[in-house]
Design a protein around this motif. Sequence first.
Motif, mmCIF file in Angstrom:
data_model
loop_
_atom_site.group_PDB
_atom_site.id
_atom_site.type_symbol
_atom_site.label_atom_id
_atom_site.label_comp_id
_atom_site.label_asym_id
_atom_site.label_seq_id
_atom_site.Cartn_x
_atom_site.Cartn_y
_atom_site.Cartn_z
ATOM 1 N N ARG A 144 -0.468 1.517 4.519
ATOM 2 C CA ARG A 144 -1.047 0.208 4.831
ATOM 3 C C ARG A 144 -0.243 -0.419 5.969
ATOM 4 N NH1 ARG A 144 -0.912 -1.513 -1.222
ATOM 5 N NH2 ARG A 144 1.044 -2.291 -0.422
ATOM 6 N N GLU B 260 1.157 -3.367 6.492
ATOM 7 C CA GLU B 260 2.379 -4.104 6.158
ATOM 8 C C GLU B 260 3.507 -3.162 5.733
ATOM 9 O OE1 GLU B 260 -0.247 -4.136 2.454
ATOM 10 O OE2 GLU B 260 -0.565 -4.659 4.549
ATOM 11 N N LEU B 261 3.167 -2.017 5.116
ATOM 12 C CA LEU B 261 4.185 -1.026 4.748
ATOM 13 C C LEU B 261 4.689 -0.280 5.983
ATOM 14 C CD1 LEU B 261 2.654 0.442 1.464
ATOM 15 C CD2 LEU B 261 4.356 -1.363 1.709
ATOM 16 N N ILE C 238 7.224 -2.567 7.864
ATOM 17 C CA ILE C 238 8.537 -2.642 7.226
ATOM 18 C C ILE C 238 9.284 -1.309 7.353
ATOM 19 C CG2 ILE C 238 9.671 -2.845 4.966
ATOM 20 C CD1 ILE C 238 7.759 -5.096 4.334
ATOM 21 N N SER D 228 17.523 -4.961 5.082
ATOM 22 C CA SER D 228 16.404 -5.665 4.438
ATOM 23 C C SER D 228 16.502 -7.170 4.666
ATOM 24 C CB SER D 228 16.344 -5.340 2.948
ATOM 25 O OG SER D 228 17.557 -5.677 2.335
ATOM 26 N N THR E 81 10.629 -9.175 -1.703
ATOM 27 C CA THR E 81 9.333 -8.626 -1.273
ATOM 28 C C THR E 81 9.558 -7.494 -0.269
ATOM 29 O OG1 THR E 81 8.304 -10.785 -1.591
ATOM 30 C CG2 THR E 81 7.104 -9.201 -0.230
ATOM 31 N N VAL E 82 10.484 -7.700 0.655
ATOM 32 C CA VAL E 82 10.809 -6.661 1.645
ATOM 33 C C VAL E 82 11.361 -5.434 0.941
ATOM 34 C CG1 VAL E 82 12.324 -6.076 3.584
ATOM 35 C CG2 VAL E 82 11.129 -8.255 3.555
ATOM 36 N N THR F 194 10.845 -4.446 -2.155
ATOM 37 C CA THR F 194 9.775 -3.790 -2.912
ATOM 38 C C THR F 194 8.855 -3.010 -1.978
ATOM 39 O OG1 THR F 194 9.852 -5.541 -4.559
ATOM 40 C CG2 THR F 194 7.864 -4.197 -4.510
ATOM 41 N N ARG F 195 8.461 -3.633 -0.870
ATOM 42 C CA ARG F 195 7.562 -2.952 0.081
ATOM 43 C C ARG F 195 8.247 -1.747 0.731
ATOM 44 N NH1 ARG F 195 4.479 -7.945 3.152
ATOM 45 N NH2 ARG F 195 3.320 -8.668 1.327
ATOM 46 N N LEU G 292 8.274 1.054 -1.817
ATOM 47 C CA LEU G 292 6.921 1.588 -1.946
ATOM 48 C C LEU G 292 6.536 2.416 -0.709
ATOM 49 C CD1 LEU G 292 4.247 1.681 -3.525
ATOM 50 C CD2 LEU G 292 3.596 -0.429 -2.332
ATOM 51 N N ALA G 293 6.876 1.927 0.463
ATOM 52 C CA ALA G 293 6.548 2.639 1.702
ATOM 53 C C ALA G 293 7.256 3.991 1.748
ATOM 54 C CB ALA G 293 6.929 1.793 2.906
#
Length: 170
Positions: free
Chosen positions: A117, A119-120, A123, A133, A146-147, A149-150, A153-154
Amino acid sequence: MDITAILDQTPFVRSTLRARGVLPADLDDLTQDTLLGAWRSLRAGRFRPSPALPTADALRPWLAGIASRQASHYRDKAHRRHELPAVDPDRLSAFAAPSPEARLVARGLLRAFHRLRPELREILSLAATGLSSLEIAASLSLPRPTVATRLRLARRLFARALTRSRRWPR
């Protein structure tokens, strides 16, 4: 005098030519040219040994002179044609095509990166440039959790995309 007397001196002629700088690839041809030239000169009467010396002892210096002249002509011809004695591998490497493997790996990495995605991707690309971060959170005006976590996930999705294709190392 007989041709066998000249042919018996073949090892001496070869060593004389080699000492004068004849390349090993051309040594057989130049030895043959030298012996043939000596035979022709002998038949033409140009071999006139001193009566005080035995014929066999006078033959070696005479053949050494012929071999030296042949080697000199050989070097002159090579110089005039600008021949190189050996191929320089560094010059040939400029003509070699690069391996397509690196391009294929890069293409697979980009394909996996673009499946994320937006946004991922953003980052992950900022983290890849070396930002922490905290710095990413400040530049994107996002909370630090949030950073984090993303980013986690990324990285997980990117690694999964790479291992799923089975073409890339895990």
